[in-house]
Scaffold this motif. Structure first.
Motif, PDB file in Angstrom:
ATOM      1  N   ASP A 174       0.019  -3.068   9.108  1.00 40.52           N
ATOM      2  CA  ASP A 174       1.560  -4.059   7.349  1.00 40.52           C
ATOM      3  C   ASP A 174       1.367  -5.067   8.189  1.00 40.52           C
ATOM      4  OD1 ASP A 174       1.903  -4.790   4.954  1.00 40.52           O
ATOM      5  OD2 ASP A 174       2.759  -3.094   5.083  1.00 40.52           O
ATOM      6  N   PRO A 175       1.543  -6.282   7.623  1.00 40.35           N
ATOM      7  CA  PRO A 175       1.913  -7.350   7.978  1.00 40.35           C
ATOM      8  C   PRO A 175       3.288  -7.002   7.568  1.00 40.35           C
ATOM      9  CG  PRO A 175       0.704  -8.205   7.218  1.00 40.35           C
ATOM     10  CD  PRO A 175      -0.051  -6.632   7.079  1.00 40.35           C
ATOM     11  N   GLY A 176       3.612  -6.627   6.339  1.00 40.80           N
ATOM     12  CA  GLY A 176       4.803  -6.430   5.766  1.00 40.80           C
ATOM     13  C   GLY A 176       4.596  -7.088   4.380  1.00 40.80           C
ATOM     14  N   ASN A 177       3.445  -7.535   4.129  1.00 42.00           N
ATOM     15  CA  ASN A 177       3.243  -7.394   2.040  1.00 42.00           C
ATOM     16  C   ASN A 177       2.976  -6.100   1.527  1.00 42.00           C
ATOM     17  OD1 ASN A 177       1.304  -7.191   3.148  1.00 42.00           O
ATOM     18  ND2 ASN A 177      -0.486  -9.172   2.864  1.00 42.00           N
ATOM     19  N   GLY A 178       2.942  -4.865   2.287  1.00 39.06           N
ATOM     20  CA  GLY A 178       2.378  -3.905   1.854  1.00 39.06           C
ATOM     21  C   GLY A 178       1.118  -3.559   1.711  1.00 39.06           C
ATOM     22  N   THR A 179       0.697  -4.359   2.282  1.00 36.21           N
ATOM     23  CA  THR A 179      -1.148  -4.384   2.535  1.00 36.21           C
ATOM     24  C   THR A 179      -1.819  -3.641   3.598  1.00 36.21           C
ATOM     25  OG1 THR A 179      -0.960  -5.747   0.906  1.00 36.21           O
ATOM     26  CG2 THR A 179      -3.748  -5.124   2.389  1.00 36.21           C
ATOM     27  N   ASN A 180      -2.480  -2.665   3.771  1.00 34.12           N
ATOM     28  CA  ASN A 180      -3.106  -1.735   5.609  1.00 34.12           C
ATOM     29  C   ASN A 180      -4.288  -2.771   5.229  1.00 34.12           C
ATOM     30  OD1 ASN A 180      -1.434  -0.054   6.467  1.00 34.12           O
ATOM     31  ND2 ASN A 180      -1.611   1.106   4.271  1.00 34.12           N
ATOM     32  N   TYR A 181      -4.459  -3.656   6.810  1.00 34.73           N
ATOM     33  CA  TYR A 181      -5.222  -4.020   7.004  1.00 34.73           C
ATOM     34  C   TYR A 181      -5.817  -3.565   8.090  1.00 34.73           C
ATOM     35  CZ  TYR A 181      -3.424  -8.323   4.444  1.00 34.73           C
ATOM     36  OH  TYR A 181      -3.326  -8.899   3.241  1.00 34.73           O
ATOM     37  N   GLN A 199      -6.455 -10.104  12.202  1.00 39.28           N
ATOM     38  CA  GLN A 199      -5.982  -9.402  10.777  1.00 39.28           C
ATOM     39  C   GLN A 199      -7.397 -11.145   9.780  1.00 39.28           C
ATOM     40  OE1 GLN A 199      -2.390  -9.898   8.468  1.00 39.28           O
ATOM     41  NE2 GLN A 199      -3.292 -10.913   7.140  1.00 39.28           N
ATOM     42  N   ASN A 201      -8.111 -10.818   5.779  1.00 39.25           N
ATOM     43  CA  ASN A 201      -7.626 -10.635   4.284  1.00 39.25           C
ATOM     44  C   ASN A 201      -8.438  -9.494   3.490  1.00 39.25           C
ATOM     45  OD1 ASN A 201      -5.522 -12.138   4.866  1.00 39.25           O
ATOM     46  ND2 ASN A 201      -6.200 -13.920   3.541  1.00 39.25           N
TER      47      ASN A 201
END
Length: 219
Positions: A174-181, A199, A201
């Motif tokens: 998670d780069p900090g936006n609440g999404t697990n890539y 990463q 999207n």
């Protein structure tokens, strides 16, 4: 034959596709994976090996009988007892005869690697507990040659190897936006870090990974 788990939530019946695509019990019986969540499996001969908490389990496709399970050590070298922890990744490379497994979450998440002989001995109850090859580190920064999972990889899922023995792991960051890539981490056969994929999207919460031994590609 092609085998499929009915559900990942226990109890999960393992069934077989026939040549016409019809799902059926296996040879007149059903393997009931009734202990832990079923995430990944592979077969060698008439034995199906499944992901299971504490170490992979083995089931006989001819009788449906439970054959036994392996013993894994945690990142401190202690054998796992009965646990509901999620052991997710499990794969077998027929070229190098090696087995790979992952524990998905927790401070003891990591990667195990062992031989087919160790797998069979472990299931039979005559093998040693297997230590982690790659354990969770203490930093989110990782450099080539390091032997750990970076701390910002919050989950570890699928794992495979190529024919040369290099290991590929699906990890969530998670780069900090609440999404697990989903990112793919590559390690040498002895566990030294090589590289991580960029990463993208569309790769959100990626789970599985497959290595094709015939065309030398990852899917």
């Amino acid at each position: 034959n092609l085998y499929i788990g009915e559900d990942y939530v226990p109890p999960s019946d393992i069934r077989k596709f026939d040549c016409d695509g019809t799902i059926s019990p296996i040879d007149g019986t059903t393997i009931n994976h009734n202990v832990d969540a079923l995430y990944n499996m592979f077969s060698i001969g008439n034995i199906i090996y499944t992901s299971r908490a504490g170490g992979p389990a083995a089931w006989n496709t001819c009788t449906g009988d439970f054959e036994g399970s392996m013993c894994f050590n945690d990142n401190n070298g202690n054998p796992y007892g009965p646990t509901s922890a999620t052991f997710w990744g499990l794969s077998f490379n027929t070229s190098n005869q090696m087995v790979y497994a992952t524990k998905r979450q927790g401070g003891d998440r990591g990667v195990w690697k062992f031989t087919r002989a160790e797998l069979e001995a472990g299931v039979a109850g005559s093998g040693n507990c297997i230590d982690q090859l790659i354990s969770l580190g203490v930093s989110s920064t990782i450099n080539p040659g390091d032997n750990f999972i970076p701390t910002n990889v919050n989950q570890i899922l699928g794992v495979v190897s190529d024919n040369a023995g290099d290991i590929y792991i699906v990890g969530w960051i998670d780069p900090g936006n609440g999404t697990n890539y989903g990112r793919i981490l590559k390690y040498k056969s002895a566990g030294q870090f090589i590289a991580i994929s960029p990463q993208v999207n569309f790769a959100v919460e990626t789970h599985g990974i497959v290595w094709s031994e015939t065309n030398n590609r990852i899917y």
